[in-house]
Design a protein around this motif. Structure first.
Motif, PDB file in Angstrom:
ATOM      1  N   GLY A  20       0.825  -1.198   0.000  1.00 55.03           N
ATOM      2  CA  GLY A  20       0.000   0.000   0.000  1.00 55.03           C
ATOM      3  C   GLY A  20       0.860   1.249   0.000  1.00 55.03           C
ATOM      4  N   VAL A  21       0.528   2.207  -0.864  1.00 55.36           N
ATOM      5  CA  VAL A  21       1.287   3.453  -0.963  1.00 55.36           C
ATOM      6  C   VAL A  21       0.371   4.611  -0.586  1.00 55.36           C
ATOM      7  CG1 VAL A  21       2.653   4.967  -2.453  1.00 55.36           C
ATOM      8  CG2 VAL A  21       2.686   2.480  -2.815  1.00 55.36           C
ATOM      9  N   THR A  22       0.762   5.390   0.424  1.00 58.41           N
ATOM     10  CA  THR A  22      -0.052   6.511   0.864  1.00 58.41           C
ATOM     11  C   THR A  22       0.807   7.760   0.972  1.00 58.41           C
ATOM     12  OG1 THR A  22      -1.821   7.131   2.409  1.00 58.41           O
ATOM     13  CG2 THR A  22       0.214   6.261   3.368  1.00 58.41           C
ATOM     14  N   GLY A  23       0.161   8.923   0.964  1.00 55.58           N
ATOM     15  CA  GLY A  23       0.851  10.204   1.032  1.00 55.58           C
ATOM     16  C   GLY A  23       0.070  11.238   0.248  1.00 55.58           C
ATOM     17  N   THR A  24       0.385  12.500   0.442  1.00 59.30           N
ATOM     18  CA  THR A  24      -0.332  13.550  -0.278  1.00 59.30           C
ATOM     19  C   THR A  24       0.005  13.530  -1.756  1.00 59.30           C
ATOM     20  OG1 THR A  24      -0.237  14.932   1.709  1.00 59.30           O
ATOM     21  CG2 THR A  24      -0.821  16.021  -0.349  1.00 59.30           C
ATOM     22  N   ASN A  25       1.282  13.525  -2.069  1.00 58.24           N
ATOM     23  CA  ASN A  25       1.738  13.544  -3.466  1.00 58.24           C
ATOM     24  C   ASN A  25       2.627  12.336  -3.745  1.00 58.24           C
ATOM     25  OD1 ASN A  25       0.593  16.220  -3.984  1.00 58.24           O
ATOM     26  ND2 ASN A  25       2.231  16.984  -2.668  1.00 58.24           N
ATOM     27  N   GLY A  26       2.650  11.925  -4.994  1.00 59.17           N
ATOM     28  CA  GLY A  26       3.581  10.877  -5.420  1.00 59.17           C
ATOM     29  C   GLY A  26       3.061   9.458  -5.347  1.00 59.17           C
ATOM     30  N   LYS A  27       1.811   9.270  -4.904  1.00 57.23           N
ATOM     31  CA  LYS A  27       1.290   7.893  -4.764  1.00 57.23           C
ATOM     32  C   LYS A  27       1.280   7.161  -6.099  1.00 57.23           C
ATOM     33  CE  LYS A  27      -2.677   9.050  -2.919  1.00 57.23           C
ATOM     34  NZ  LYS A  27      -2.453  10.493  -2.715  1.00 57.23           N
ATOM     35  N   THR A  28       0.777   7.835  -7.129  1.00 56.97           N
ATOM     36  CA  THR A  28       0.638   7.159  -8.432  1.00 56.97           C
ATOM     37  C   THR A  28       1.992   6.817  -9.027  1.00 56.97           C
ATOM     38  OG1 THR A  28      -1.481   8.253  -8.863  1.00 56.97           O
ATOM     39  CG2 THR A  28      -0.292   7.370 -10.760  1.00 56.97           C
ATOM     40  N   THR A  29       2.894   7.807  -9.080  1.00 56.49           N
ATOM     41  CA  THR A  29       4.206   7.559  -9.670  1.00 56.49           C
ATOM     42  C   THR A  29       4.968   6.490  -8.896  1.00 56.49           C
ATOM     43  OG1 THR A  29       4.331   9.817 -10.526  1.00 56.49           O
ATOM     44  CG2 THR A  29       6.399   8.620 -10.301  1.00 56.49           C
ATOM     45  N   THR A  30       4.951   6.574  -7.572  1.00 59.54           N
ATOM     46  CA  THR A  30       5.649   5.584  -6.755  1.00 59.54           C
ATOM     47  C   THR A  30       5.080   4.189  -6.963  1.00 59.54           C
ATOM     48  OG1 THR A  30       6.182   7.263  -5.086  1.00 59.54           O
ATOM     49  CG2 THR A  30       6.292   4.958  -4.393  1.00 59.54           C
ATOM     50  N   SER A  31       3.755   4.089  -6.989  1.00 65.55           N
ATOM     51  CA  SER A  31       3.112   2.786  -7.208  1.00 65.55           C
ATOM     52  C   SER A  31       3.525   2.185  -8.537  1.00 65.55           C
ATOM     53  CB  SER A  31       1.587   2.943  -7.160  1.00 65.55           C
ATOM     54  OG  SER A  31       1.155   3.345  -5.891  1.00 65.55           O
ATOM     55  N   HIS A  32       3.532   3.011  -9.573  1.00 67.98           N
ATOM     56  CA  HIS A  32       3.899   2.512 -10.901  1.00 67.98           C
ATOM     57  C   HIS A  32       5.370   2.117 -10.961  1.00 67.98           C
ATOM     58  CE1 HIS A  32       0.296   3.385 -13.524  1.00 67.98           C
ATOM     59  NE2 HIS A  32      -0.060   3.910 -12.366  1.00 67.98           N
ATOM     60  N   MET A  33       6.221   2.857 -10.269  1.00 66.91           N
ATOM     61  CA  MET A  33       7.643   2.487 -10.219  1.00 66.91           C
ATOM     62  C   MET A  33       7.838   1.142  -9.524  1.00 66.91           C
ATOM     63  SD  MET A  33       9.799   5.923  -9.286  1.00 66.91           S
ATOM     64  CE  MET A  33      10.432   7.006 -10.551  1.00 66.91           C
ATOM     65  N   ILE A  34       7.172   0.965  -8.382  1.00 65.93           N
ATOM     66  CA  ILE A  34       7.276  -0.308  -7.661  1.00 65.93           C
ATOM     67  C   ILE A  34       6.806  -1.453  -8.550  1.00 65.93           C
ATOM     68  CG2 ILE A  34       6.375  -1.650  -5.714  1.00 65.93           C
ATOM     69  CD1 ILE A  34       6.142   1.027  -4.177  1.00 65.93           C
ATOM     70  N   GLU A  35       5.670  -1.254  -9.174  1.00 68.07           N
ATOM     71  CA  GLU A  35       5.115  -2.303 -10.037  1.00 68.07           C
ATOM     72  C   GLU A  35       6.058  -2.622 -11.188  1.00 68.07           C
ATOM     73  OE1 GLU A  35       2.513  -3.935 -13.334  1.00 68.07           O
ATOM     74  OE2 GLU A  35       3.478  -1.967 -13.279  1.00 68.07           O
TER      75      GLU A  35
END
Length: 504
Positions: free
Chosen positions: A108-123
């Motif tokens: 699970g990725v949470t936070g105000t900014n960067g959730k989408t980019t971080t999730s896609h990088m992890i994936e």
């Protein structure tokens, strides 16, 4: 599944009617009810969701064979009264779909900014390491190469658990999920067994919903506090909290979790760090210093904030014991998520970047970065919205745009008539923030496509055109194509005399 089996999961219930009823689905939306469904009547949230008790008759007419309610109801189908229908929805959905998060590794990725980019990088890193992956968030649900769009980021429990079950049935190894503060506060992820929780950052946002920053902080913190209180010898049961050492909120989350903490950062000492950061308008290079070793990371992402996103993804991958060389390769091949600081190329001699920056912090990070990297002018296009709360006020974003741009072109398509008229007058008179001291000019256009067209008309060699606030990638590509042909085909509206831009 029998209604009786579902009801047995709950301890505090009041039952009217027979429980020997077959349940074939669960929903909280009367418009989606199918024959055999259990209809869950969640309480309303003013301005956000309607009270579903109001739609009981419609749900029964559509085929609902049982109800979960929070108040006394007389109905022609079995009715189960509970103290909290939202909790019941999460618990019953998890049981109905067979506890799917127990059979895959959920991040699970949470936070105000960067959730989408971080999730896609992890994936992307996990996929590069040959794991079968799933993704849930802004794009909807992605299983393998199949994407099903969703109208909300963190889905409601019955849909979320159903999608996790589909991933389990497809032998998915990992699911990476964006987890919003609203989703956490509403209990949408109750029942999800997170293996890893990732925190990006915390800035003012969603205060119209949470009310205060303390409540917003605690909503985010619940992701970390719910990760369990036990250790296991089984590798698959290890749990990790990936925290941004440079954000003060991480200290709170560190104290809330019993998961193994791995920190990342740039300024403060952390387990995973970036040094010798080189930023250009085409990409980023930095030296990764970590507990697993040191390598050079090259990626096409723009800005220091994306270095943080990359570090969060790297720390998550290292927790999964993915080798550094695979992480390095995956990030070198990673391309920006659509609409996230995405460069749009059409052989033009200036740079066009599309970004869905809609919070003041994200907008400031993106625009200040481009200002530093720009050789010539920065032309900013922003699609305005009426102010909703102090944390996301358009006035703050206008101020940021004026500070970091040479030209600001605003789109009024999402503004009320009253706000549009007020802005028109202010711009015409050079009042308020439009009376800028850095020679920034400001123009107002009636919609996004016309604002984009105007920006590209103004752009010259070496300029950066930054288009933010909404996903206008398709419109940008179309307008750039027309630009190349030097033939302007109207996009969205016909330009009328009254559409001539208003300047300050």
């Amino acid at each position: 599944m029998k209604l009786k089996e579902l009801v047995e999961q709950l301890r505090i219930v009041s039952v009217q009617g027979e429980l020997d009823v077959d349940i074939t689905g669960i929903t909280m939306n009367s418009r989606e009810v199918k024959q055999g469904d259990l209809f869950v009547c969640i309480a309303g949230i003013p301005g956000l969701q309607e009270d579903r008790h109001l739609y009981i008759d419609h749900a029964i007419e559509a085929g609902a064979v049982a109800l979960i309610v929070e108040r006394d109801i007389v109905a022609q189908v079995p009715t189960i009264k509970v103290p909290n229908a939202r909790f019941a929805l999460a618990m019953l959905s998890t049981h109905f779909f067979g506890y799917p998060s127990h059979n895959l590794k959920l991040i699970g990725v949470t936070g105000t900014n960067g959730k989408t980019t971080t999730s896609h990088m992890i994936e992307a890193i996990l996929a590069h390491a040959n794991y079968r992956t799933g993704l849930m968030g802004n794009i909807g649900t992605k299983i393998g190469n199949t994407i099903v769009k969703s109208n909300i980021n963190t889905q409601e429990p019955h849909k979320l658990q159903a999608n996790l079950a589909k991933m389990k049935n497809c032998s998915t190894d990992y699911c990476v999920m964006e987890v919003t503060s609203q989703g956490l506060d509403m209990g949408r992820v109750v029942g999800c067994d997170f293996r890893t929780a990732v925190f990006t950052n915390l800035t003012n946002d969603h205060l119209d919903y949470h009310g205060t920053m303390d409540k917003y902080l605690m909503a985010k913190g619940s992701l970390f506090s719910r990760m369990g209180n036990s250790f296991s010898y089984e590798h698959s049961k290890h749990k990790f909290a990936i925290l941004n050492a440079d954000d003060p909120a991480s200290e709170v989350f560190h104290g809330l979790t019993t998961a193994q903490v791995i920190t990342y950062g740039i300024n403060k000492q952390a387990d995973v760090m970036a040094e010798d950061i080189q930023l250009t308008v085409k990409g980023t290079t930095f030296r990764l210093v970590s507990f697993a070793g040191t390598v050079t990371i090259e990626c096409s992402m723009i800005g220091a904030f994306n270095v943080y996103n990359a570090l969060a993804a790297i720390a998550t991958a290292l927790a999964e014991q993915i080798p550094l060389h695979l992480i390095q390769q995956a990030l070198s091949e990673f391309r920006n998520t659509s609409g996230r600081m995405e460069i749009i190329e059409a052989s033009q001699d200036f740079i066009v970047i599309v970004d869905y920056a809609h919070t003041p912090d994200a907008f400031s990070n993106a625009l200040s970065t481009l200002r530093e990297l720009a050789d010539q002018r920065v032309i900013t296009v922003y699609s305005c919205e009426d102010d909703h709360d102090e944390g996301t006020t358009f006035s703050r974003i206008r101020d940021i745009a004026a500070k970091h741009s040479d030209v600001v072109i605003l789109s009024a398509e999402h503004l009320s008539k009253e706000t549009t008229n007020s802005m028109t007058q202010e711009i015409a008179n050079g009042q308020g923030i439009y009376a800028t001291s850095n020679n920034t000019t400001c123009e107002l256009m009636p919609n996004g496509p016309l604002a984009i067209k105007r920006a590209i008309e103004l752009a010259t060699t070496g300029d950066i055109v930054f288009i933010a606030g909404h996903d206008y990638k398709t419109e940008v590509q179309h307008i750039l194509k027309e630009y190349q042909n030097r033939h302007w085909e109207e996009v969205g509206n016909v330009v009328r005399t009254e559409d001539i831009p208003i300047r300050a």
